[in-house]
Design a protein around this motif. Structure first.
Motif, PDB file in Angstrom:
ATOM      1  N   ALA A  73       0.816  -1.219   0.000  1.00 52.77           N
ATOM      2  CA  ALA A  73       0.000   0.000   0.000  1.00 52.77           C
ATOM      3  C   ALA A  73       0.850   1.270   0.000  1.00 52.77           C
ATOM      4  O   ALA A  73       0.367   2.330  -0.356  1.00 52.77           O
ATOM      5  CB  ALA A  73      -0.932  -0.002   1.209  1.00 52.77           C
ATOM      6  N   ASP A  74       2.100   1.153   0.376  1.00 52.83           N
ATOM      7  CA  ASP A  74       2.960   2.333   0.484  1.00 52.83           C
ATOM      8  C   ASP A  74       3.848   2.484  -0.752  1.00 52.83           C
ATOM      9  O   ASP A  74       4.520   1.529  -1.151  1.00 52.83           O
ATOM     10  CB  ASP A  74       3.844   2.203   1.725  1.00 52.83           C
ATOM     11  CG  ASP A  74       4.684   3.432   1.942  1.00 52.83           C
ATOM     12  OD1 ASP A  74       4.168   4.395   2.532  1.00 52.83           O
ATOM     13  OD2 ASP A  74       5.845   3.431   1.490  1.00 52.83           O
ATOM     14  N   PRO A  75       3.877   3.659  -1.374  1.00 56.14           N
ATOM     15  CA  PRO A  75       4.679   3.846  -2.588  1.00 56.14           C
ATOM     16  C   PRO A  75       6.179   3.665  -2.363  1.00 56.14           C
ATOM     17  O   PRO A  75       6.884   3.195  -3.262  1.00 56.14           O
ATOM     18  CB  PRO A  75       4.349   5.269  -3.038  1.00 56.14           C
ATOM     19  CG  PRO A  75       3.665   5.929  -1.912  1.00 56.14           C
ATOM     20  CD  PRO A  75       3.112   4.853  -1.028  1.00 56.14           C
ATOM     21  N   THR A  76       6.670   4.007  -1.185  1.00 61.41           N
ATOM     22  CA  THR A  76       8.093   3.814  -0.912  1.00 61.41           C
ATOM     23  C   THR A  76       8.437   2.329  -0.911  1.00 61.41           C
ATOM     24  O   THR A  76       9.439   1.915  -1.499  1.00 61.41           O
ATOM     25  CB  THR A  76       8.496   4.450   0.433  1.00 61.41           C
ATOM     26  OG1 THR A  76       8.230   5.858   0.373  1.00 61.41           O
ATOM     27  CG2 THR A  76       9.963   4.224   0.734  1.00 61.41           C
ATOM     28  N   ARG A  77       7.596   1.527  -0.274  1.00 62.05           N
ATOM     29  CA  ARG A  77       7.869   0.086  -0.239  1.00 62.05           C
ATOM     30  C   ARG A  77       7.749  -0.538  -1.625  1.00 62.05           C
ATOM     31  O   ARG A  77       8.532  -1.423  -1.973  1.00 62.05           O
ATOM     32  CB  ARG A  77       6.943  -0.592   0.773  1.00 62.05           C
ATOM     33  CG  ARG A  77       7.309  -0.202   2.217  1.00 62.05           C
ATOM     34  CD  ARG A  77       6.574  -1.013   3.241  1.00 62.05           C
ATOM     35  NE  ARG A  77       5.170  -0.701   3.343  1.00 62.05           N
ATOM     36  CZ  ARG A  77       4.653   0.209   4.149  1.00 62.05           C
ATOM     37  NH1 ARG A  77       5.416   0.934   4.931  1.00 62.05           N
ATOM     38  NH2 ARG A  77       3.343   0.400   4.183  1.00 62.05           N
ATOM     39  N   ARG A  78       6.806  -0.065  -2.427  1.00 59.33           N
ATOM     40  CA  ARG A  78       6.726  -0.552  -3.817  1.00 59.33           C
ATOM     41  C   ARG A  78       7.997  -0.163  -4.569  1.00 59.33           C
ATOM     42  O   ARG A  78       8.528  -0.951  -5.358  1.00 59.33           O
ATOM     43  CB  ARG A  78       5.484  -0.005  -4.514  1.00 59.33           C
ATOM     44  CG  ARG A  78       4.182  -0.586  -3.987  1.00 59.33           C
ATOM     45  CD  ARG A  78       2.990  -0.246  -4.858  1.00 59.33           C
ATOM     46  NE  ARG A  78       2.806   1.168  -5.114  1.00 59.33           N
ATOM     47  CZ  ARG A  78       2.061   1.991  -4.376  1.00 59.33           C
ATOM     48  NH1 ARG A  78       1.427   1.526  -3.307  1.00 59.33           N
ATOM     49  NH2 ARG A  78       1.933   3.260  -4.706  1.00 59.33           N
ATOM     50  N   SER A 117      14.853   1.505   7.299  1.00 59.30           N
ATOM     51  CA  SER A 117      14.850   0.221   8.009  1.00 59.30           C
ATOM     52  C   SER A 117      13.437  -0.177   8.420  1.00 59.30           C
ATOM     53  O   SER A 117      13.088  -1.363   8.391  1.00 59.30           O
ATOM     54  CB  SER A 117      15.750   0.275   9.236  1.00 59.30           C
ATOM     55  OG  SER A 117      17.109   0.358   8.824  1.00 59.30           O
ATOM     56  N   LYS A 118      12.605   0.797   8.786  1.00 58.98           N
ATOM     57  CA  LYS A 118      11.215   0.489   9.145  1.00 58.98           C
ATOM     58  C   LYS A 118      10.477  -0.087   7.936  1.00 58.98           C
ATOM     59  O   LYS A 118       9.730  -1.057   8.065  1.00 58.98           O
ATOM     60  CB  LYS A 118      10.511   1.743   9.668  1.00 58.98           C
ATOM     61  CG  LYS A 118      10.986   2.141  11.047  1.00 58.98           C
ATOM     62  CD  LYS A 118      10.281   3.380  11.547  1.00 58.98           C
ATOM     63  CE  LYS A 118      10.812   3.766  12.921  1.00 58.98           C
ATOM     64  NZ  LYS A 118      10.131   4.963  13.443  1.00 58.98           N
ATOM     65  N   LEU A 176       8.538  -5.043   4.980  1.00 64.06           N
ATOM     66  CA  LEU A 176       8.624  -5.918   3.798  1.00 64.06           C
ATOM     67  C   LEU A 176       9.147  -7.302   4.178  1.00 64.06           C
ATOM     68  O   LEU A 176       8.693  -8.321   3.656  1.00 64.06           O
ATOM     69  CB  LEU A 176       9.514  -5.287   2.729  1.00 64.06           C
ATOM     70  CG  LEU A 176       8.944  -4.062   2.030  1.00 64.06           C
ATOM     71  CD1 LEU A 176      10.027  -3.349   1.221  1.00 64.06           C
ATOM     72  CD2 LEU A 176       7.775  -4.441   1.141  1.00 64.06           C
ATOM     73  N   GLU A 177      10.087  -7.326   5.101  1.00 60.45           N
ATOM     74  CA  GLU A 177      10.638  -8.605   5.571  1.00 60.45           C
ATOM     75  C   GLU A 177       9.573  -9.392   6.338  1.00 60.45           C
ATOM     76  O   GLU A 177       9.413 -10.602   6.136  1.00 60.45           O
ATOM     77  CB  GLU A 177      11.865  -8.351   6.439  1.00 60.45           C
ATOM     78  CG  GLU A 177      12.712  -9.567   6.669  1.00 60.45           C
ATOM     79  CD  GLU A 177      14.062  -9.226   7.282  1.00 60.45           C
ATOM     80  OE1 GLU A 177      14.975 -10.039   7.103  1.00 60.45           O
ATOM     81  OE2 GLU A 177      14.203  -8.180   7.947  1.00 60.45           O
ATOM     82  N   ASP A 178       8.810  -8.709   7.193  1.00 53.99           N
ATOM     83  CA  ASP A 178       7.735  -9.371   7.945  1.00 53.99           C
ATOM     84  C   ASP A 178       6.661  -9.927   7.012  1.00 53.99           C
ATOM     85  O   ASP A 178       6.038 -10.939   7.315  1.00 53.99           O
ATOM     86  CB  ASP A 178       7.090  -8.405   8.945  1.00 53.99           C
ATOM     87  CG  ASP A 178       8.009  -8.050  10.099  1.00 53.99           C
ATOM     88  OD1 ASP A 178       9.030  -8.755  10.301  1.00 53.99           O
ATOM     89  OD2 ASP A 178       7.717  -7.054  10.793  1.00 53.99           O
TER      90      ASP A 178
END
Length: 110
Positions: free
Chosen positions: A15-20, A48-49, A54-56
């Motif tokens: 849902a977050d553009p940074t994570r995408r 890191s957050k 993403l790791e979780d």
């Protein structure tokens, strides 16, 4: 009730553009946390957050080599999500087939 916690985690992560953006960058190959922080103009704590989330969600794997933490996309990223979508699609296609058959049976003669 069927549990889809993995879908909640996956879609929440996406849902977050940074994570995408992180996933898109890691799609081209591994990167250090520092490289990602620089690329996204974030602090190490901030990036890191995102990486932890993403790791979780099972999308990213991190490993520490010396003093540097590297990230890469998990080799099975989206396997469960794709399997869920395919089963859902099959169910919808079967419903549409039944609807089509019903409409053919109930169509007035011309």
């Amino acid at each position: 009730m069927v549990q889809y916690d993995f879908l909640d985690a996956s879609f929440g992560a996406l849902a977050d553009p940074t994570r995408r953006g992180i996933l898109e960058r890691l799609g081209r190959g591994p990167a250090s946390v520092s490289e990602l922080a620089e690329r996204f103009e974030m602090t190490l704590t901030g990036i890191s957050k995102h990486i932890n989330l993403l790791e979780d969600a099972g999308m990213v794997v991190t490993e520490k080599r010396g003093r540097v933490r590297y990230c890469r996309i998990d080799e099975h990223v989206f396997d469960r999500e794709v399997a869920w979508m395919q089963s859902y699609r099959q169910m919808l296609e079967a419903r549409m087939d039944r609807l089509g058959e019903f409409l053919r049976r109930t169509e007035p003669e011309q």
